[in-house]
Write a protein that holds these residues in place. Structure first.
Motif, PDB file in Angstrom:
ATOM      1  N   LEU A   1       0.719  -1.166  -0.031  1.00  0.00           N
ATOM      2  CA  LEU A   1      -0.031  -0.021   0.010  1.00  0.00           C
ATOM      3  C   LEU A   1       0.553   1.202  -0.001  1.00  0.00           C
ATOM      4  CD1 LEU A   1      -2.625   1.441   0.366  1.00  0.00           C
ATOM      5  CD2 LEU A   1      -2.417   1.091   2.889  1.00  0.00           C
ATOM      6  N   TRP A   2       1.828   1.224   0.922  1.00  0.00           N
ATOM      7  CA  TRP A   2       2.697   2.441   1.052  1.00  0.00           C
ATOM      8  C   TRP A   2       3.538   2.724  -0.491  1.00  0.00           C
ATOM      9  CZ3 TRP A   2      -0.056   3.966   4.327  1.00  0.00           C
ATOM     10  CH2 TRP A   2       0.091   3.653   5.566  1.00  0.00           C
ATOM     11  N   MET A   3       3.863   1.635  -1.100  1.00  0.00           N
ATOM     12  CA  MET A   3       4.536   1.758  -2.379  1.00  0.00           C
ATOM     13  C   MET A   3       3.555   2.351  -3.323  1.00  0.00           C
ATOM     14  SD  MET A   3       6.776  -1.749  -2.962  1.00  0.00           S
ATOM     15  CE  MET A   3       7.609  -2.312  -1.833  1.00  0.00           C
ATOM     16  N   SER A   4       2.245   1.920  -3.364  1.00  0.00           N
ATOM     17  CA  SER A   4       1.215   2.531  -4.106  1.00  0.00           C
ATOM     18  C   SER A   4       1.060   4.026  -4.274  1.00  0.00           C
ATOM     19  CB  SER A   4       0.223   1.718  -4.198  1.00  0.00           C
ATOM     20  OG  SER A   4       0.209   0.145  -4.344  1.00  0.00           O
ATOM     21  N   VAL A   5       0.987   4.454  -3.088  1.00  0.00           N
ATOM     22  CA  VAL A   5       0.510   5.662  -2.720  1.00  0.00           C
ATOM     23  C   VAL A   5       1.888   6.535  -2.377  1.00  0.00           C
ATOM     24  CG1 VAL A   5      -1.639   5.017  -1.830  1.00  0.00           C
ATOM     25  CG2 VAL A   5       0.057   5.504  -0.431  1.00  0.00           C
ATOM     26  N   GLY A   6       3.024   6.138  -2.416  1.00  0.00           N
ATOM     27  CA  GLY A   6       4.115   6.748  -1.844  1.00  0.00           C
ATOM     28  C   GLY A   6       4.505   8.026  -2.808  1.00  0.00           C
ATOM     29  N   GLY A   7       4.216   8.134  -4.035  1.00  0.00           N
ATOM     30  CA  GLY A   7       4.463   9.180  -4.911  1.00  0.00           C
ATOM     31  C   GLY A   7       5.286   8.973  -6.107  1.00  0.00           C
TER      32      GLY A   7
ATOM     33  N   LEU B   1      -2.740  11.930  -7.974  1.00  0.00           N
ATOM     34  CA  LEU B   1      -3.041  10.748  -7.129  1.00  0.00           C
ATOM     35  C   LEU B   1      -4.433  11.202  -6.718  1.00  0.00           C
ATOM     36  CD1 LEU B   1      -2.378   8.126  -5.798  1.00  0.00           C
ATOM     37  CD2 LEU B   1      -1.682   9.553  -3.781  1.00  0.00           C
ATOM     38  N   ASN B   2      -5.279   9.968  -6.877  1.00  0.00           N
ATOM     39  CA  ASN B   2      -6.610  10.125  -6.408  1.00  0.00           C
ATOM     40  C   ASN B   2      -6.888  10.560  -4.956  1.00  0.00           C
ATOM     41  OD1 ASN B   2      -9.088   8.843  -5.027  1.00  0.00           O
ATOM     42  ND2 ASN B   2      -9.681   8.118  -7.083  1.00  0.00           N
ATOM     43  N   PRO B   3      -7.821  11.613  -4.892  1.00  0.00           N
ATOM     44  CA  PRO B   3      -7.933  12.414  -3.566  1.00  0.00           C
ATOM     45  C   PRO B   3      -8.137  11.424  -2.373  1.00  0.00           C
ATOM     46  CG  PRO B   3      -9.004  13.440  -5.290  1.00  0.00           C
ATOM     47  CD  PRO B   3      -8.640  12.170  -5.743  1.00  0.00           C
ATOM     48  N   PHE B   4      -8.794  10.421  -2.678  1.00  0.00           N
ATOM     49  CA  PHE B   4      -9.079   9.571  -1.517  1.00  0.00           C
ATOM     50  C   PHE B   4      -7.576   8.898  -1.030  1.00  0.00           C
ATOM     51  CE2 PHE B   4      -9.322   4.973   0.076  1.00  0.00           C
ATOM     52  CZ  PHE B   4     -10.152   5.049   1.269  1.00  0.00           C
ATOM     53  N   TRP B   5      -6.838   8.326  -1.778  1.00  0.00           N
ATOM     54  CA  TRP B   5      -5.653   7.480  -1.635  1.00  0.00           C
ATOM     55  C   TRP B   5      -4.758   8.704  -1.223  1.00  0.00           C
ATOM     56  CZ3 TRP B   5      -5.994   2.837  -0.488  1.00  0.00           C
ATOM     57  CH2 TRP B   5      -6.981   1.973  -1.256  1.00  0.00           C
ATOM     58  N   LYS B   6      -4.640  10.068  -1.517  1.00  0.00           N
ATOM     59  CA  LYS B   6      -3.864  11.197  -1.273  1.00  0.00           C
ATOM     60  C   LYS B   6      -3.960  11.590   0.013  1.00  0.00           C
ATOM     61  CE  LYS B   6      -2.019  15.438  -2.901  1.00  0.00           C
ATOM     62  NZ  LYS B   6      -2.112  16.624  -3.779  1.00  0.00           N
ATOM     63  N   TYR B   7      -5.269  11.666   0.545  1.00  0.00           N
ATOM     64  CA  TYR B   7      -5.464  12.408   1.804  1.00  0.00           C
ATOM     65  C   TYR B   7      -5.731  11.569   3.041  1.00  0.00           C
ATOM     66  CZ  TYR B   7      -5.935  16.806  -0.703  1.00  0.00           C
ATOM     67  OH  TYR B   7      -5.749  17.896  -1.535  1.00  0.00           O
TER      68      TYR B   7
ATOM     69  N   ASP C   1       2.276   8.041   4.987  1.00  0.00           N
ATOM     70  CA  ASP C   1       3.111   6.893   4.375  1.00  0.00           C
ATOM     71  C   ASP C   1       4.555   7.258   4.536  1.00  0.00           C
ATOM     72  OD1 ASP C   1       4.380   5.266   2.768  1.00  0.00           O
ATOM     73  OD2 ASP C   1       3.371   5.840   0.717  1.00  0.00           O
ATOM     74  N   TYR C   2       5.111   6.831   5.526  1.00  0.00           N
ATOM     75  CA  TYR C   2       6.650   6.890   5.546  1.00  0.00           C
ATOM     76  C   TYR C   2       7.494   6.822   4.477  1.00  0.00           C
ATOM     77  CZ  TYR C   2       6.836   1.923   6.256  1.00  0.00           C
ATOM     78  OH  TYR C   2       7.005   0.566   5.996  1.00  0.00           O
ATOM     79  N   GLN C   3       6.960   5.940   3.637  1.00  0.00           N
ATOM     80  CA  GLN C   3       8.009   5.806   2.352  1.00  0.00           C
ATOM     81  C   GLN C   3       7.707   7.003   1.379  1.00  0.00           C
ATOM     82  OE1 GLN C   3       7.298   2.146   0.024  1.00  0.00           O
ATOM     83  NE2 GLN C   3       7.321   0.899   1.926  1.00  0.00           N
ATOM     84  N   ALA C   4       6.642   7.860   1.744  1.00  0.00           N
ATOM     85  CA  ALA C   4       6.562   8.744   0.656  1.00  0.00           C
ATOM     86  C   ALA C   4       7.628   9.912   1.170  1.00  0.00           C
ATOM     87  CB  ALA C   4       5.067   9.698   0.878  1.00  0.00           C
ATOM     88  N   TYR C   5       7.745  10.146   2.527  1.00  0.00           N
ATOM     89  CA  TYR C   5       8.750  11.223   2.776  1.00  0.00           C
ATOM     90  C   TYR C   5      10.200  10.808   2.483  1.00  0.00           C
ATOM     91  CZ  TYR C   5       4.322  13.101   5.138  1.00  0.00           C
ATOM     92  OH  TYR C   5       3.322  13.338   5.274  1.00  0.00           O
ATOM     93  N   VAL C   6      10.204   9.382   2.869  1.00  0.00           N
ATOM     94  CA  VAL C   6      11.756   9.086   2.339  1.00  0.00           C
ATOM     95  C   VAL C   6      12.018   9.238   0.969  1.00  0.00           C
ATOM     96  CG1 VAL C   6      13.292   6.979   2.309  1.00  0.00           C
ATOM     97  CG2 VAL C   6      11.864   7.415   4.122  1.00  0.00           C
ATOM     98  N   PHE C   7      11.038   8.876  -0.148  1.00  0.00           N
ATOM     99  CA  PHE C   7      11.300   8.967  -1.471  1.00  0.00           C
ATOM    100  C   PHE C   7      11.330  10.636  -1.700  1.00  0.00           C
ATOM    101  CE2 PHE C   7       9.285   9.633  -5.604  1.00  0.00           C
ATOM    102  CZ  PHE C   7      10.200   8.776  -6.557  1.00  0.00           C
ATOM    103  N   GLN C   8      10.482  11.456  -1.121  1.00  0.00           N
ATOM    104  CA  GLN C   8      10.728  12.867  -1.388  1.00  0.00           C
ATOM    105  C   GLN C   8      12.207  13.526  -1.097  1.00  0.00           C
ATOM    106  OE1 GLN C   8       7.581  15.400  -0.197  1.00  0.00           O
ATOM    107  NE2 GLN C   8       6.295  13.622   0.348  1.00  0.00           N
TER     108      GLN C   8
END
Length: 644
Positions: A520-526, A534-540, A546-553
C-alpha cells in the motif's frame, strides 16, 4: 551456602539439600503454610447450543508446604484450565470463573499472589543464544536486588545439577545446546530465582522420555521438600517411578474431580469403589484409562463408569474430609494475607538488563540480524550492478528515479524479515510479564534501542555498495543524507512490524499484513502515481501517513536539488520540451528549466514535475519521527491491553 551435588551421578543429595535449606534463606522472608481452593468453576458459552458449558466444575482442594501435587486427566479434561485458574491467569477466551482460592486460609490480592507464585509453561521460555548461567543471571537481574543475585544463581545451578553446563548455550535451531531434560531443569530453575512459595508447572515432562521425565520431577521434588515449596504440576501419563514421586494426585475427567488425595492411597481407594488396579500395572496409566472415553469403542458404558467414579468421589469420606479441611483452613486463616514487598529492580535497571540480553542475542543469533545483513548486502549488490554507473544525461534521469524508489521501498519492504525475531521476543515478554517480572514499557524501550546500531549498520553497508556503484550525487553530505533517509525508512518499517505483530502474534498473519501495508505504501508513495494526480481518497487518507512517501521525497531532493543533466542536441531542430514543446535552443530536453538554452536540465525541474519543493528536509524528518513514535506508542497500548 550452596547446595551440594554429586558430580558422579548428577543426582542431588536430599540430605544436603535439607541441611543447606535450613541454613540458607532460599525463599522470601514470608511463609506460605497452605494453599487451598473451593468450588472453582469455569464456564464458556457453547458455540453450538449457545448455552453455558462448564470446563471445570466445583473443584476443591488444599496443599500444605513441601507437598508436590500431580494434576492428571485425559486430554481435554480441564487440567490446563484449572492450573491457569489456580495461578490466577486467564482460564480461557470468553470464560467466566467462580470460586475462591486462599493462601494460609486467607484472601490475598493478585499483586501479592504474584509475588509468592511462579508459573512454568509447557513451552520452554528460554532464549537459545544465552548460556545457562546467563539465563539465570538475567532472570535474577529482572527480579532481585543486586546483593542476592550471585549466591542465588550458584545455589540453583548446583541444586539442579547443571553447574557443569553453566557455560553451555541453551541451544538454537542452528547451534546445538542442552538436552531436553536439561532445558526443563533450566526452565524451572529460572522461575525459582524469584524464590516463590507456590510453583505451577504445566506439563514439565512434555516431549521427554521416561528417564528425563524422572530426572526433572525428582529434582523438583527434592527442592519442594528441602525448601517447603508448594508445587502443582499438570502431567500426562507418567511412568510408575515418576508417579510415585508425587505426594498427592488430583484426577479430573470432563472437568470434575475423580480423586484427590495421597498418591499412596490410590490403589486402595479405587479398589474400594470397584476398580482394583492389577498387579504389575502402572497405576497412573490404569486410572487414566478408566476415566477416559476418547478412544474406546463402547463410549456409553465408559461414560457410565466415569460418572460412577465422579459420584463415588463426591459421596466419599475423603471428599467430605477435604471440604472440612478447606473450611477449617479458611476459618483459621486471617482475613487478608499481606506479603512484604522485597526491594525490586526499577524501570531503568530492568530496561538495562533487557537491553543487555537483547544485545547478546542479537550478535549470537544469526537469525536476528546476521541473515538480514547478508540479505540486504545481496540487495545492495543487485541494485548497484543493475543501475551501474548511471550518467548525468537526461536519459538516465528516469533510471535514477527508479533506483531511488527501489532503494527506499524495497529496503523497507524487506523489514518483513524482522517479524519472526520480534515474535520470539514478544513470546518471551508475554511469559515473563505473566510471572510479574516487568511490563510493556521496558520491553519496548529496550527493543527499540537495541535495533538502532544494527539498523544503522545495515543502512551504512547497503549504501557503501549501492550508492557509489549507481553513481548517485558524489558528495559526502549527499551520501550521509541518503544513509539518514534509509535509516529512518527502516526504523519506521520495523516500528510498523512491532505494531502489527503486537496486535496479531501469529507469523503468517503478521507477515501477510506487513507485506500488504508495504505494498500500500509503495502504491501511494508518489513514485508509481505522482502526488499531483493521485486520487484524492488515497492521497488524503494514506499518502500523508506513508513513511515511504517522505523518504522518497527526501531522497529525490538529495539527488536532484544540486545536480545538472545534459540534454541531447538536435541540429537544425527547434524541438525540445518537457512535454514535447520546443525551446528554440536546438536541444531536446525532457524537462524545461532555466538551463535549457545551454542544453542542460537543472535537477529542480525534475522535482517540480513531482510537486516536490526543496528546503523541507527538517519538516519531513520530523514527520517521519512522529510516525515512528506513533507506531511504537500504539504498539505499547496494544501490549498493555492484550495480555496474551
Amino acid at each position: 551456602m550452596a547446595y551440594s551435588s554429586s558430580s558422579s551421578s548428577d543426582r542431588l543429595n536430599a540430605r544436603d539439600l535439607e541441611r543447606d535449606g535450613n541454613s540458607h534463606d532460599f525463599l522470601m522472608n514470608h511463609s506460605v503454610q497452605s494453599f487451598s481452593w473451593r468450588d472453582l468453576t469455569v464456564s464458556v458459552k457453547d458455540r453450538r447450543t449457545k448455552q453455558p458449558r462448564n470446563l471445570i466444575e466445583k473443584i476443591s482442594g488444599s496443599v500444605q508446604q513441601g507437598e508436590f501435587v500431580a494434576l492428571m486427566g485425559p486430554s481435554g479434561c480441564g487440567k490446563t484450565t484449572l492450573l491457569n485458574v489456580l495461578a490466577r491467569r486467564a482460564a480461557s477466551s470468553g470464560a467466566t470463573s467462580s470460586g475462591n482460592s486462599y493462601v494460609n486460609g486467607g484472601d490475598i490480592d493478585n499483586a501479592a499472589f504474584g509475588r509468592v507464585t511462579s508459573y512454568v509453561e509447557q513451552e520452554d521460555a528460554l532464549i537459545g543464544s544465552l548460556t545457562v548461567r546467563e539465563t539465570l543471571k538475567f532472570a535474577a537481574d529482572l527480579s532481585l536486588p543486586g546483593s542476592e543475585r550471585a549466591e542465588r544463581i550458584n545455589t540453583l545451578l548446583e541444586a539442579f545439577g547443571i553447574q557443569n553446563q553453566a557455560s553451555t548455550l541453551v541451544g538454537t535451531p542452528i547451534r546445538k545446546g542442552l538436552s531436553g531434560g536439561q532445558k526443563r531443569r533450566v526452565s524451572v530453575a529460572s522461575q525459582l530465582i524469584t524464590c516463590p512459595k507456590i510453583l505451577f508447572l504445566d506439563e514439565p515432562t512434555s516431549g521427554l522420555d521416561s528417564t528425563a521425565s524422572y530426572e526433572v520431577i525428582s529434582y523438583v521434588k527434592k527442592l519442594a521438600r528441602a525448601n517447603k515449596l508448594i508445587i502443582i504440576a499438570s502431567i500426562h501419563q507418567p511412568s510408575t517411578v515418576t508417579f510415585q514421586l508425587f505426594d498427592k494426585l488430583l484426577l479430573l475427567s470432563a472437568g470434575k474431580t475423580c480423586y484427590y488425595g495421597s498418591v499412596k492411597d490410590v490403589p486402595s481407594y479405587f479398589g474400594s469403589i470397584g476398580y482394583p488396579i492389577p498387579t504389575q500395572t502402572n497405576p497412573a496409566e490404569f486410572i487414566l484409562d478408566i476415566v477416559s472415553s476418547d478412544f474406546v469403542s463402547d463410549k456409553t458404558m465408559m461414560l457410565e463408569d466415569v460418572q460412577k467414579i465422579q459420584s463415588a468421589w463426591a459421596q466419599s469420606l475423603e471428599s467430605s474430609r477435604l471440604a472440612e479441611q478447606s473450611a477449617e483452613l479458611t476459618e483459621k486463616g486471617s482475613k487478608r494475607v499481606v506479603v512484604d514487598e522485597a526491594s525490586r529492580p526499577g524501570l531503568f535497571s530492568i530496561t538495562t538488563s533487557l537491553l543487555h540480553r537483547l544485545l547478546i542475542k542479537s550478535y549470537r543469533d544469526v537469525v536476528a540480524y546476521g541473515i538480514r545483513i547478508v540479505m540486504y548486502m545481496g540487495l545492495a549488490i543487485m541494485m548497484g550492478t543493475v543501475w551501474l554507473r548511471l550518467e548525468t544525461e537526461q536519459e538516465y534521469i528516469q533510471p535514477f528515479i527508479n533506483a531511488i524508489f527501489f532503494g527506499s521501498a524495497f529496503m523497507s519492504f524487506m523489514a518483513v524479515a524482522y517479524v519472526p525475531a520480534f515474535l520470539e521476543d514478544r513470546a518471551t515478554f508475554t511469559k515473563e510479564r505473566a510471572n510479574g517480572l516487568y511490563g510493556a514499557l521496558p520491553f519496548l524501550i529496550s527493543n527499540f534501542i537495541v535495533g538502532l546500531p544494527f539498523l544503522f549498520l545495515i543502512c551504512l553497508l547497503f549504501s557503501i555498495v549501492s550508492y557509489w556503484l549507481s553513481n548517485f550525487r558524489p558528495t559526502a553530505s549527499s551520501f550521509f543524507t541518503w544513509v539518514m533517509w534509509l535509516f529512518l525508512d527502516l526504523l519506521a518499517a520495523e516500528s510498523l512490524v512491532v505494531l502489527v505483530t503486537s496486535i496479531f502474534p501469529n507469523f503468517v498473519i503478521a507477515l501477510a499484513l506487513v507485506a500488504f501495508a508495504n505494498g500500500l505504501w509503495m502504491s501511494v508513495g508518489g513514485f508509481l502515481v505522482s502526488p499531483n494526480i493521485l486520487n484524492p481518497f488515497w492521497k488524503y487518507v494514506f499518502h500523508y501517513i506513508d513513511y515511504q512517501a517522505y523518504v522518497f521525497q527526501g531522497m529525490m531532493v538529495n539527488e536532484f536539488a544540486g545536480r545538472v543533466y545534459s540534454c541531447a542536441s538536435t541540429p537544425g531542430s527547434g524541438a525540445g520540451s518537457a512535454a514535447g514543446s520546443g525551446n528554440g535552443s536546438g536541444c531536446n530536453c525532457m524537462y524545461v528549466t532555466d538551463l535549457a538554452d545551454q542544453c542542460q536540465i537543472r535537477g529542480t525541474g525534475v522535482l517540480e514535475s513531482y510537486g516536490y519543493a526543496t528546503g523541507r528536509t527538517g519538516k519531513w524528518v520530523g514527520i517521519l519521527l512522529g510516525i515512528i513514535v506513533g507506531y511504537r506508542v500504539l504498539g505499547y497500548i496494544v501490549l498493555v491491553l492484550r495480555r496474551s
